[in-house]
Design an enzyme around this catalytic site. Structure first.
Site, short mmCIF file in Angstrom:
data_model
loop_
_atom_site.label_atom_id
_atom_site.label_comp_id
_atom_site.label_asym_id
_atom_site.label_seq_id
_atom_site.Cartn_x
_atom_site.Cartn_y
_atom_site.Cartn_z
N LYS A 187 0.86 -1.19 0.00
CA LYS A 187 0.00 0.00 0.00
C LYS A 187 0.90 1.24 0.00
O LYS A 187 1.97 1.23 0.62
CB LYS A 187 -0.86 -0.06 1.27
CG LYS A 187 -1.92 1.00 1.41
CD LYS A 187 -2.78 0.69 2.64
CE LYS A 187 -3.87 1.69 2.88
NZ LYS A 187 -4.75 1.31 4.00
N SER B 222 -9.53 1.47 3.03
CA SER B 222 -8.67 2.21 2.14
C SER B 222 -7.68 1.35 1.38
O SER B 222 -7.12 1.81 0.38
CB SER B 222 -7.90 3.27 2.94
OG SER B 222 -7.12 2.64 3.96
N SER C 271 -9.77 -1.02 7.13
CA SER C 271 -9.22 -0.86 5.79
C SER C 271 -8.52 -2.07 5.18
O SER C 271 -8.19 -2.02 4.00
CB SER C 271 -8.26 0.32 5.77
OG SER C 271 -8.99 1.48 5.63
#
Ligand code: GLN
Length: 490
Positions: A76, A153, A177
């Protein structure tokens, strides 16, 4: 079976036997990214040349002892890696193309294990969101239906794993997330106990809630990755000095004799009946496998969203202070005085969701309101944690839905932040309590969208939830479903 669709465990066997090389495997993932990512938009920084070089080095060395040696992955876009742009998908860092001079502990540990970093995956700006729509690089599409979000996310990481663009990906979970995008995309997401993995070198959102974890294709793969990244880190004082068990040695022990709780507050009016049915039938499956399933209550659950959306923005407002155009971040060119300079730099760099949280957080922490909001929210947090502590005196783990619905349409909540915040209703309580949760596929909607469930454990109880998840996975087929990716170019 194509190379990028292999699990870590399968690829490891092949690498060890020299049936494939790490360079072949890495190249196959790169080709896959180049083929499908134009539409999906999961990968925001490509580090392909370096990845191939590393893979070739691993092949030349020829030692594939560690299960992650030679395995390509994506991180990420909040994990710092020396020499690789890391922007939190925010114009604040993108405009200057921030390139960290150091590695996060997690990527460093993966490097030491021999894993191959291929680049960065899309995320909501500074990980604030539940749909990856707040990224400055644009939304990531759900590989099962490209009119829908991948969740957030860690939406880029989840899509990349589900669409076989990599063998695994790193994510962060502050309020859901990792688990929610895993559930929307049909992969396995592991959020660990707060302090099980190190936050060092990962851009912070809310420091008392953030936890570093993984998105993978199977529970076994999640256990392999956790084994490599877990444990005390002198660079993060909040990591726990507790022994890291050998997760793989207990994975196959089954659920016979386990007691699993079904919390009544996690089956509520307004949630999708398909999600409820899928989770309840998973509970039946667990019973068939020898577990005892009992109804439990976590009475303060309904206050979790309210408490989370005071505590989280408060910490966000403090963590975002460093992006002032001087220490870090986008710099405004028109500068009349210092205050003006800060205002222009921060207004120009941050997007609307980040600004909203900074304002809520600053307000909640201000002298006149601290007692009314922040202190109250902290008290509620304690009550939520105590609910779980009481429950875990009676049960080994808890089974619950991850999100109230399967993946929603892109744009569905853009004009209504509160609707977006309600997406976290079943995930945020676990972050407030600092507990581990494993999200695994357990069904599909009428439209074929994946449905996930979470298995929650007590503090440091990753071993138990992985074991329960593995038993369920072996008995069912949900984790083997793959998106068709039918758009014309694919
Ligand atoms: N959706 C939650 C939020 O926006 C969770 C985000 C996260 O876990 N990073 O705060």
């Amino acid at each position: 079976m194509s190379l990028p669709s292999l699990t870590i465990a399968q690829a490891h066997e092949k690498l060890k036997k020299k049936e494939i090389s790490s360079a072949e495997l890495t190249k196959a993932c790169i080709d896959r990214i180049e083929k499908v990512d134009k539409n999906l938009n999961a990968v925001v920084h490509r580090n392909f040349e370096r990845a191939l070089e590393e893979a070739k080095k691993a092949d030349a060395k020829g030692v594939f002892e560690h299960p992650l040696a030679g395995i390509p992955y994506l991180a990420k876009d909040v994990f710092c890696e020396t020499g690789i742009p890391t922007t939190a998908c925010s114009n604040m860092l993108r405009k200057k193309d921030y390139i960290p001079p150091f590695d996060s502990t997690t990527t460093k540990r993966l490097k030491a294990a021999g894993a191959i970093s291929m680049g960065k995956a899309n995320t909501d700006e500074f990980t604030m969101g539940a749909s990856t729509e707040t990224s400055c690089f644009g939304v990531t599409k759900n590989p099962w239906d490209q009119t829908r979000v991948a969740g957030g996310s860690s939406g880029g990481s989840a899509t990349a794993v589900a669409a076989d663009e990599c063998l695994f990906a790193l994510g962060t979970d502050t309020g859901g997330s990792i688990r929610q995008p895993a559930s929307f995309c049909g992969c396995v997401g592991l959020k660990v106990t707060y302090g099980r993995t190190s936050r060092y070198g990962v851009m912070s959102m809310a420091s008392s809630l953030d936890s570093i974890g993984t998105l993978a294709k199977t529970v076994e793969d999640a256990a392999i990755i956790l084994q490599a990244i877990a444990g005390k880190d002198p660079l993060d004082a909040t990591t726990g000095d507790v022994p890291v068990p050998d997760y793989l040695s207990t994975l196959r022990k089954g659920v016979k004799g386990m007691t699993i709780g079904l919390p009544k507050e996690y089956f509520i009016k307004g949630m999708s009946p398909e999600v409820e049915a899928a989770v309840r039938s998973a509970a039946k499956e667990m019973e068939k496998l020898g577990a005892k399933v009992v109804d439990i209550s976590l009475p303060h659950s309904s206050y979790a969203i309210a408490a989370y959306y005071v505590i989280c923005p408060s910490e966000v407002s403090s963590n975002m202070a460093r992006y002032d155009g001087i220490r870090y971040g986008h710099t405004s060119d028109k500068q009349d005085n210092l205050i003006e300079y800060y205002i222009r730099s921060r207004s120009g760099g941050f997007g609307p969701e980040v600004k909203r949280r900074i304002m809520i957080g600053t307000y909640a922490l201000s002298a006149g309101y601290y007692d009314a909001y922040y202190r109250q929210a902290q008290k509620v947090r304690t009550l939520i944690r105590q609910d779980f502590e009481k429950a875990f005196q009676k049960v080994d783990c808890i089974l619950a839905p991850v999100a109230p619905t399967p993946a929603f349409k892109i744009g569905a909540h853009t004009d209504d932040p509160v609707q977006m915040y309600l997406e976290d209703i079943f995930t945020a309580p676990i972050n407030l309590a600092g507990l581990p949760g494993l999200s695994i596929p357990c069904g599909a909607s009428k439209e074929g969208l994946p449905i996930g469930m979470q298995i929650l454990g007590p503090q440091w109880g990753e071993e138990t939830i992985l074991r329960a998840g593995y038993a369920y996975e072996q008995a069912t087929e949900w984790h083997t479903r793959k998106p068709a990716l039918t758009s014309p170019e694919q």
